[in-house]
Design an enzyme around this catalytic site. Structure first.
Site, short mmCIF file in Angstrom:
data_model
loop_
_atom_site.label_atom_id
_atom_site.label_comp_id
_atom_site.label_asym_id
_atom_site.label_seq_id
_atom_site.Cartn_x
_atom_site.Cartn_y
_atom_site.Cartn_z
CE LYS A 54 -3.88 -2.30 2.32
NZ LYS A 54 -4.56 -2.64 3.58
CD GLN A 98 -3.48 -4.03 6.93
OE1 GLN A 98 -3.73 -2.97 6.34
NE2 GLN A 98 -3.58 -5.20 6.35
CG ASP A 124 -10.20 -0.14 5.22
OD1 ASP A 124 -9.80 -0.69 4.18
OD2 ASP A 124 -9.57 -0.12 6.29
N1 GUN Z 1 -6.34 -6.36 6.24
C1 GUN Z 1 -6.37 -7.07 5.08
N2 GUN Z 1 -7.04 -6.36 4.13
C2 GUN Z 1 -7.44 -5.20 4.71
C3 GUN Z 1 -8.14 -4.06 4.23
O1 GUN Z 1 -8.60 -3.97 3.08
N3 GUN Z 1 -8.33 -3.05 5.13
C4 GUN Z 1 -7.87 -3.12 6.41
N4 GUN Z 1 -8.11 -2.08 7.22
N5 GUN Z 1 -7.21 -4.17 6.87
C5 GUN Z 1 -6.99 -5.19 6.02
#
Ligand code: GUN
Length: 312
Positions: A54, A98, A124
């Site tokens: 990311k 996360q 998200d």
């Molecule tokens: N953990 C794995 N995928 C995601 C996601 O798309 N968003 C968040 N906040 N945590 C994750």
């Protein structure tokens, strides 16, 4: 027959190429780039890998991205304090905490945290306000994996309106929002889960099958109507050689990958489905790259909307 592979890497590159100029235009108007604040608690290795992806992608399109780390021993109150600070800061248009959070934070911690992120910064798409807007087909911030699936299907010219779609998996993050998005695009949608009787028979009615259950190679050719489009959302890392060989077959390229790396990522869809499906998203290289691309898109959208809301 061998299924057409839907190239998530190429579609994600298209989306990033569209996001780049929006980032530049925003930065020129607002005199700052769109900002994304990421919070990572603990040292889960999978989370470290996702976050690295990311951060790299965000930097590549010119977003400001800051990573705040907390130790696995941090309290929920500390985490909520960081979220409140990011909520109140003008340089952050998006906030991502996360998942998963360390178990020590307690049951329900994740929901408490996602509820506190300001809906306008909820890149998200997990906040109940944004989930409610999605239900009513008026969302601006939608969860990244479901919206990425829709982008991949639409940009690959896969028909959705009028089809029978079956979604296996009912998570808040993937299964439920994907079913709603397909419904809004005029598919007739059935949602299935681990307690659905005779799952293969229902799946075989699907023109469009989405597998989001987190069980490697669970969906076999017995689930597939010939020519169907199959979307594989699973990403399970396997380290047991015998299990991997059973799934991918002796002498396959995937087994060679395993021999080199000591692990391999397997989707929810068995590789032999490629013999009966019409189109298939590969793992890796299918849905995964779209999730990151949609996070970038949501961040610039959040920035534009926040800027508009101030009337500047
Ligand atoms: N953990 C794995 N995928 C995601 C996601 O798309 N968003 C968040 N906040 N945590 C994750």
């Amino acid at each position: 027959m061998s299924a057409r592979l839907l190239d998530g890497t190429a579609v994600a590159a298209q989306i990033r190429a569209e996001v780049g100029p929006r980032v530049a235009a925003f930065a020129a108007r607002a005199r700052r780039p769109p900002g994304l604040g990421i919070v990572l608690v603990g040292d889960n290795p999978a989370s470290e890998t996702y976050i690295a992806g990311k951060v790299k992608a965000a930097a590549g399109v010119g977003l400001r991205i800051d990573l705040e780390r907390l130790p696995a021993t941090a309290s929920l109150a500390q985490l909520l304090g960081i979220v409140e600070r990011l909520n109140g800061s003008d340089v952050y248009d998006g906030i991502l905490v996360q998942s998963p959070l360390p178990e020590a934070m307690g049951a329900g911690a994740e929901r408490r945290v996602f509820d506190v992120i300001h809906p306008a910064k909820d890149v998200d798409g997990f906040h109940p306000i944004n989930v409610g807007r999605l239900m009513q087909n008026r969302a601006t911030l939608i969860a990244c994996t479901p919206s990425g699936i829709m982008e991949l299907l639409e940009r690959s010219q896969i028909a959705i309106a009028g089809t029978r779609a079956v979604v296996i998996g009912r998570s808040d993050i993937v299964g439920k929002p994907t079913a709603i998005l397909l419904l809004h695009r005029h598919a007739t949608v059935t949602m299935c889960h681990s307690r659905t009787p005779d799952l293969p028979a229902i799946a075989r009615e699907a023109d469009l099958l989405v597998a989001a259950i987190g069980r490697p190679a669970f969906v076999t050719p017995a689930f597939i109507k010939g020519g169907a489009t199959v979307v594989d959302v699973g990403i399970t890392r396997l380290t047991d050689r015998a299990q991997v060989e059973r799934i991918v077959g002796a002498g396959s390229k995937r087994l060679q990958d395993f021999e080199r790396r000591g692990s391999v990522v397997i989707g929810d869809v068995h590789p032999s489905v490629a013999e009966v499906a019409g189109a298939l998203t590969p793992v890796p290289g299918g849905v995964g790259p779209l999730t990151v691309a949609m996070l970038l898109k949501n961040t610039v959208t959040a920035a534009e909307e926040r800027f508009k809301a101030r009337g500047r």
